[in-house]
Write a protein that holds these residues in place. Structure first.
Motif, PDB file in Angstrom:
ATOM      1  N   UNK A  60       0.828  -1.207   0.000  1.00  0.00           N
ATOM      2  CA  UNK A  60       0.000   0.000   0.000  1.00  0.00           C
ATOM      3  C   UNK A  60       0.862   1.257   0.000  1.00  0.00           C
ATOM      4  N   UNK A  61       1.920   1.264   0.779  1.00  0.00           N
ATOM      5  CA  UNK A  61       2.807   2.436   0.826  1.00  0.00           C
ATOM      6  C   UNK A  61       3.466   2.677  -0.536  1.00  0.00           C
ATOM      7  N   UNK A  62       3.900   1.585  -1.152  1.00  0.00           N
ATOM      8  CA  UNK A  62       4.520   1.687  -2.478  1.00  0.00           C
ATOM      9  C   UNK A  62       3.498   2.193  -3.504  1.00  0.00           C
ATOM     10  N   UNK A  63       2.294   1.657  -3.434  1.00  0.00           N
ATOM     11  CA  UNK A  63       1.234   2.047  -4.352  1.00  0.00           C
ATOM     12  C   UNK A  63       0.871   3.524  -4.189  1.00  0.00           C
ATOM     13  N   UNK A  64       0.735   3.970  -2.959  1.00  0.00           N
ATOM     14  CA  UNK A  64       0.352   5.368  -2.697  1.00  0.00           C
ATOM     15  C   UNK A  64       1.430   6.317  -3.186  1.00  0.00           C
ATOM     16  N   UNK A  65       2.673   5.922  -3.009  1.00  0.00           N
ATOM     17  CA  UNK A  65       3.778   6.780  -3.436  1.00  0.00           C
ATOM     18  C   UNK A  65       3.879   6.834  -4.960  1.00  0.00           C
ATOM     19  N   UNK A  66       3.779   5.677  -5.619  1.00  0.00           N
ATOM     20  CA  UNK A  66       4.015   5.618  -7.062  1.00  0.00           C
ATOM     21  C   UNK A  66       2.784   5.964  -7.894  1.00  0.00           C
ATOM     22  N   UNK A  67       1.609   5.475  -7.488  1.00  0.00           N
ATOM     23  CA  UNK A  67       0.408   5.674  -8.287  1.00  0.00           C
ATOM     24  C   UNK A  67      -0.343   6.964  -7.943  1.00  0.00           C
ATOM     25  N   UNK A  68      -0.306   7.342  -6.688  1.00  0.00           N
ATOM     26  CA  UNK A  68      -1.051   8.522  -6.259  1.00  0.00           C
ATOM     27  C   UNK A  68      -0.169   9.765  -6.162  1.00  0.00           C
TER      28      UNK A  68
END
Length: 302
Positions: free
Chosen positions: A28-36
């Protein structure tokens, strides 16, 4: 566990929650940083709603991205959540959640589905004690709840087909499992975190079954676990979540369980029916399991 006499349901009140899936914190942290494009530390709330993964930051901003888009790129929900078809756990005494809460009640109330007499008594006692206030469910809300559940079940079917097809069949599947498990460091996290494992003396620690001191362990280590758990796997994903080597244990176990479910019609975790075990006289084995809570069929090592 109850059907193997490991827990007494008379002493337990089961409260389930409707769920469309959860996201691993690290991913989730990786997703929030990269996608959002957002610092994960600034996020104060996340939720899955209307097919989107939505985040809220400390300054009150909301941002959502389609779950389909996220999951096609390797983000989104845990793999076991994608394959899950237990979206409203009606085997519990009460099934609660926000699916079906609409209008001015949205975000301020909980939809409670009463699934047993024990659940009804619990809710009645809570009302009498003034702990909760209840009112009949909105018919439109009931309809929406059904539509949400139906959509999530169809999504579960889609992901099962995709995951199991990629896993292959027969010797191809076996080879893939052997290749993946060859990274195992025998840390026992898959066993220690499995809610179905209950043996006092684990067969994987018996030297005549698994040669001690070998890392990675021989494939028999994994075969024993599959044999013991596959018919009872509830796809909780903990064996995969805690694996230090990122082995997709949950996928392997769940694929085996679904095959057995299709053959014998047994869905683990739903009722008190015991699984149909091979190489035994069914009625005798069901009685022995009920009487002893043991899954040791033959003491072949004397």
């Amino acid at each position: 566990l109850a059907k193997r006499n490991q827990v007494n349901l008379d002493n337990v009140l089961m409260i389930g929650v409707n769920c469309g899936g959860t996201v691993s914190p690290v991913l989730a942290r990786k997703m929030i940083r990269e996608k959002y494009g957002v610092d994960p530390d600034s996020v104060v709330k996340e939720e899955i709603d209307k097919g989107q993964f939505i985040i809220q930051t400390a300054d009150g901003q909301h941002k959502g991205i389609s779950m389909d888009e996220l999951e096609d790129e390797g983000f989104g929900r845990r793999g076991n959540c994608r394959r899950c078809k237990m979206k409203i756990p009606r085997q519990a005494d009460l099934a609660c959640g926000n699916w079906g809460v609409i209008g001015e009640k949205a975000g301020k109330a909980t939809f409670v589905e009463v699934c047993s007499e024990k659940g009804a008594n619990l809710l009645d006692d809570a009302v009498k004690a003034g702990a909760v206030a209840t009112e009949p469910a909105n018919p439109k809300g009931i309809e929406i709840r059904g539509k949400v559940e139906s959509a999530m079940l169809k999504l579960g079917d889609k992901w099962r087909a995709r995951y199991f097809e990629e896993l292959g069949e027969g010797k191809d599947r076996l080879q893939k499992i052997m290749n993946e498990t060859s990274r195992c460091i025998k840390c026992y996290q898959c066993i220690e975190n499995c809610p179905i494992c209950y043996c006092v003396e684990c067969s994987t620690k018996k030297s005549y079954l698994v040669e001690p001191g070998e890392v990675p362990p021989p494939f028999m280590f994994h075969l024993i676990r599959y044999a013991h758990i596959a018919d009872s796997c509830i796809n909780c994903g903990q064996c995969e979540e805690h694996c230090a080597m990122d082995i997709p244990n949950s996928l392997f176990m769940h694929a085996l369980q679904v095959n057995l479910q299709e053959m014998f019609g047994h869905t683990p975790g739903v009722d008190m029916e015991l699984p149909v075990l091979a190489l035994v006289e069914e009625r005798t084995e069901r009685k022995r399991l009920a009487d002893t809570g043991s899954d040791q069929i033959f003491n072949i090592f004397g």
